[in-house]
Design an enzyme around this catalytic site. Structure first.
Site, PDB file in Angstrom:
ATOM      1  N   CYS A  58       0.832  -1.206   0.000  1.00 54.21           N
ATOM      2  CA  CYS A  58       0.000   0.000   0.000  1.00 54.21           C
ATOM      3  C   CYS A  58       0.867   1.256   0.000  1.00 54.21           C
ATOM      4  CB  CYS A  58      -0.928  -0.013   1.215  1.00 54.21           C
ATOM      5  SG  CYS A  58      -1.947   1.454   1.328  1.00 54.21           S
TER       6      CYS A  58
ATOM      7  N   CYS B 170      -0.471   4.118   2.120  1.00 51.96           N
ATOM      8  CA  CYS B 170      -0.257   3.996   3.568  1.00 51.96           C
ATOM      9  C   CYS B 170       1.206   4.244   3.929  1.00 51.96           C
ATOM     10  CB  CYS B 170      -0.617   2.587   4.052  1.00 51.96           C
ATOM     11  SG  CYS B 170      -2.099   1.889   3.330  1.00 51.96           S
ATOM     12  N   ASP B 171       2.132   3.719   3.129  1.00 49.89           N
ATOM     13  CA  ASP B 171       3.534   3.656   3.558  1.00 49.89           C
ATOM     14  C   ASP B 171       4.491   4.535   2.762  1.00 49.89           C
ATOM     15  OD1 ASP B 171       2.726   1.723   5.390  1.00 49.89           O
ATOM     16  OD2 ASP B 171       2.987   0.106   3.942  1.00 49.89           O
TER      17      ASP B 171
END
Ligand code: NAP
Length: 303
Positions: free
Chosen positions: A131, A134-135
């Site tokens: 992701c 997200c990261d």
């Protein structure tokens, strides 16, 4: 007893819930996570009609609020088992309770496919990610690789150039699968490089990822590439583990339906990414959801 139970609250499940609520059917959506499904992990959405640009979490929230306005209920729980042998469908939940409904819409979507190479599991969350939204921010001024050649790999690769100093897309063939508009953007971006005809054989590091070992599939040559992060975008697997015994799945684990979203079990419908379909988009999942809710409505008329 509900008229309709919907398992999965992504764009498909939420739209089905909206149409079912509008049809004045007593409806519940069951989801183990936040509303929106995979949209929650998508930073920018630019191909949902009416929004030139909206974030995934924003669109999720809007769809959720919109659906609940029509009286549909939301329950946060995991469906761990199912009994489709009788006319009343029974969904067993993780907390030991069960929900009964006269019709069922399965909208459980899919999850990222794993590479299944040494180091992948070991370094998950320590350099290996599925992701970018997200990261990605953890990789400011760092070098990352993206594995895959489809829409997700290319789109997320371009997204990662906001943070990373260099993004190398590692693709197993000499041609990307991604849509032309996404390819154009990637090739125009000076931070993006593509390693063609190459597969990842191992992810190595110490506390965190430090390199990937790769093989050129045409020459057979092995080499290694220093990297801080490995973003894996090689497609998705359907979330259908709890349906294995039902006979609804094809060889790849997806649910087969007709054009009314009906499965081979009367009163059971399937929509969105979990369905055996050619296009998996937010807009197609939403379309499936509308069709399934109306099909369920007609099914219940003669229940
Ligand atoms: P995908 O279209 O299935 O592409 C998967 C990619 O990973 C392919 O390039 C494939 O290579 C490669 N691959 C598969 N298994 C591999 C393995 N074991 N090792 C190395 N490479 C492997 O998946 P996706 O890109 O995640 O997209 C999923 C769906 O969502 C698609 O329908 C896509 O159109 C849609 N989507 C749309 C958008 C958008 O419209 N903006 C954005 C994201 C996703 P090959 O090409 O050689 O098969």
């Amino acid at each position: 007893m509900y008229d309709i139970a919907i398992i999965g609250g992504g764009p498909g499940g939420l739209t089905a819930g909206m149409y079912a609520g509008r049809a004045r059917l007593r409806t519940i959506i069951i989801d183990k996570g936040l509303p929106g499904g995979q949209m929650q992990n998508t930073l920018e959405i630019e191909n949902y009609p009416g929004y030139k640009m909206i974030t995934g979490p924003q669109l999720s929230e809007l769809m959720y609020e919109h659906t609940l306005e029509f009286g549909t209920e939301w329950k946060q729980a995991e469906a761990v088992g199912i009994d489709l042998t009788e006319r009343v469908k029974i969904i067993k939940l993780g907390d030991g309770t069960a929900i009964k409904a006269r019709a069922l819409i399965i909208a459980t979507g899919a999850q990222p496919r794993k590479l299944n190479v040494p180091g992948e599991q070991q370094y998950a969350g320590r350099g290996v990610s599925y992701c970018a939204t997200c990261d990605g921010a953890f990789f400011r001024n760092k070098e990352v690789v993206v594995v895959g050649g489809g829409d997700s790999a290319v789109e997320e690769g371009v997204f990662l150039t906001r943070f990373a100093s260099r993004v190398t897309i590692i693709h197993r063939r000499d041609q990307l699968r991604a849509a032309p508009i996404l390819q154009e953007r990637a090739f125009a971006n000076p931070k993006i490089h593509v390693l063609w005809d190459t597969v990842v054989e191992e992810i190595v590091g110490d506390a965190k990822v430090s390199k990937v070992k790769v093989k050129n599939v045409k020459t057979g040559e092995d080499s290694a590439l220093d990297t801080d992060g490995v973003f894996i975008y090689i497609g998705y697997l359907p979330n259908t583990e709890f349906l294995k015994h039902t006979g609804l799945l094809n060889a790849s684990g997806y649910i087969e339906t007709n054009s009314n979203m009906a499965t081979k079990i009367p009163g059971v419908f399937a929509i969105g990414d979990v369905r055996d379909t050619a296009l998996r988009q937010i807009v197609t999942a939403a379309g499936d959801g509308a069709v399934a809710a109306m099909s369920a409505y007609h099914y219940l008329e003669s229940w």
